[in-house]
Design a protein around this motif. Structure first.
Motif, short mmCIF file in Angstrom:
data_model
loop_
_atom_site.label_atom_id
_atom_site.label_comp_id
_atom_site.label_asym_id
_atom_site.label_seq_id
_atom_site.Cartn_x
_atom_site.Cartn_y
_atom_site.Cartn_z
N ALA A 1 0.95 -1.11 0.08
CA ALA A 1 -0.01 -0.18 -0.10
C ALA A 1 0.86 1.33 0.04
N PHE A 2 2.05 1.25 0.49
CA PHE A 2 3.05 2.26 0.69
C PHE A 2 3.34 2.80 -0.86
N PHE A 3 3.43 2.03 -1.75
CA PHE A 3 3.64 2.32 -3.07
C PHE A 3 2.50 2.85 -3.84
N ALA A 4 1.36 2.59 -3.27
CA ALA A 4 0.09 3.34 -3.98
C ALA A 4 -0.22 4.67 -3.39
N SER A 5 0.47 4.95 -2.40
CA SER A 5 0.34 6.30 -1.69
C SER A 5 1.51 7.40 -2.15
N LEU A 6 2.48 6.82 -2.77
CA LEU A 6 3.53 7.66 -3.37
C LEU A 6 3.08 8.32 -4.83
N PRO A 7 3.84 9.19 -5.38
CA PRO A 7 3.16 9.72 -6.47
C PRO A 7 3.65 8.87 -7.81
N THR A 8 4.40 7.82 -7.54
CA THR A 8 4.62 6.71 -8.46
C THR A 8 3.35 5.84 -8.69
N GLY A 9 2.50 5.90 -7.74
CA GLY A 9 1.17 4.88 -7.80
C GLY A 9 0.44 4.95 -8.99
N VAL B 1 -3.50 -6.91 -6.31
CA VAL B 1 -3.28 -6.15 -7.25
C VAL B 1 -4.77 -5.18 -7.51
N LEU B 2 -5.84 -5.65 -7.18
CA LEU B 2 -7.12 -5.22 -6.82
C LEU B 2 -6.95 -4.13 -5.93
N PHE B 3 -6.29 -4.58 -4.80
CA PHE B 3 -6.36 -3.62 -3.55
C PHE B 3 -5.51 -2.46 -3.95
N ILE B 4 -4.16 -2.84 -4.37
CA ILE B 4 -3.24 -1.59 -4.82
C ILE B 4 -3.88 -0.77 -5.85
N TRP B 5 -4.67 -1.11 -6.96
CA TRP B 5 -5.16 -0.45 -8.07
C TRP B 5 -6.14 0.61 -7.39
N SER B 6 -7.15 -0.05 -6.49
CA SER B 6 -8.25 0.84 -5.98
C SER B 6 -7.70 2.02 -4.90
N LEU B 7 -6.70 1.53 -4.38
CA LEU B 7 -5.88 2.66 -3.35
C LEU B 7 -5.24 3.39 -4.21
N SER B 8 -4.76 3.02 -5.12
CA SER B 8 -3.98 4.31 -6.19
C SER B 8 -5.08 5.03 -6.70
N ILE B 9 -5.92 4.67 -6.91
CA ILE B 9 -7.09 5.76 -7.55
C ILE B 9 -7.48 6.75 -6.57
N SER B 10 -7.76 6.19 -5.46
CA SER B 10 -7.84 7.34 -4.22
C SER B 10 -6.85 8.35 -4.20
N CYS B 11 -5.78 7.65 -4.01
CA CYS B 11 -4.49 8.38 -3.61
C CYS B 11 -4.28 9.34 -4.50
N ASN B 12 -4.30 8.85 -5.64
CA ASN B 12 -3.85 9.77 -6.96
C ASN B 12 -4.81 10.92 -7.24
#
Length: 172
Positions: free
Chosen positions: A2-10, A144-155
């Motif tokens: 989840a850390f990676f999804a919260s970074l700008p690289t997400g 993958v689904l978790f990271i993707w959905s978290l990335s959408i929100s964080c981005n």
């Protein structure tokens, strides 16, 4: 992860922008919040429907439901997975709600917000389904689904912040 999804690289982890071209704008941003709540609670509702079959003499214990849930968590893998999917949805929901509200506040294009909301809801529903039916070889799909959905929100939060900063700079 989840850390990676919260970074700008997400936003580079998963091709969200490319997929948005094909994503329908089914939900308005604020209505999507209520659909997000439904998404968070359907595993709990499915769990409740399963309860009476696991304890036929008791059925659904509405006097001490948490005690019954704790007992049934030890007895049924499906019950345990439905419960875990529900809890994970509750953890993800506030970030999504914040993203939608901030997107509206920052005046991000309505169609873009609607498509992001639709994609998030689809991913989170798929996440719960995969969580309930997964086995060891399939567990990576859930991640993958978790990271993707978290990335959408964080981005989206990051995008709203940048737009608000840009508006502030143009006023000065």
């Amino acid at each position: 992860m989840a850390f990676f999804a919260s970074l700008p690289t997400g936003k580079y982890l998963i091709p969200t922008e490319q997929l948005l071209e094909y994503t329908p704008a089914w939900f308005s941003p604020l209505a999507a919040i209520t659909h997000g709540v439904t998404t968070a609670y359907w595993p709990a509702n499915a769990r409740m429907l399963l309860q009476p079959s696991l304890e036929p003499k008791v059925g659904f214990d509405n006097v001490t439901p948490r005690l019954q849930i704790n007992r049934l968590l030890q007895e049924s893998d499906t019950f345990q997975r439905l419960n875990a999917a529900h809890l994970n949805q509750l953890e993800s929901l506030p970030i999504f709600i914040a993203a939608m509200i901030l997107g509206k506040y920052a005046e991000i294009e309505e169609t873009r917000l609607s498509k992001l909301a639709t994609l998030w809801i689809i991913l989170r529903n798929l996440y719960s389904v995969v969580y309930v039916v997964q086995n060891k070889p399939l567990s990576w799909v859930r991640s993958v689904l978790f990271i993707w959905s978290l990335s959408i929100s964080c981005n989206l939060i990051r995008e709203a912040a940048a737009k608000l900063q840009q508006k502030k700079s143009t006023k000065e």
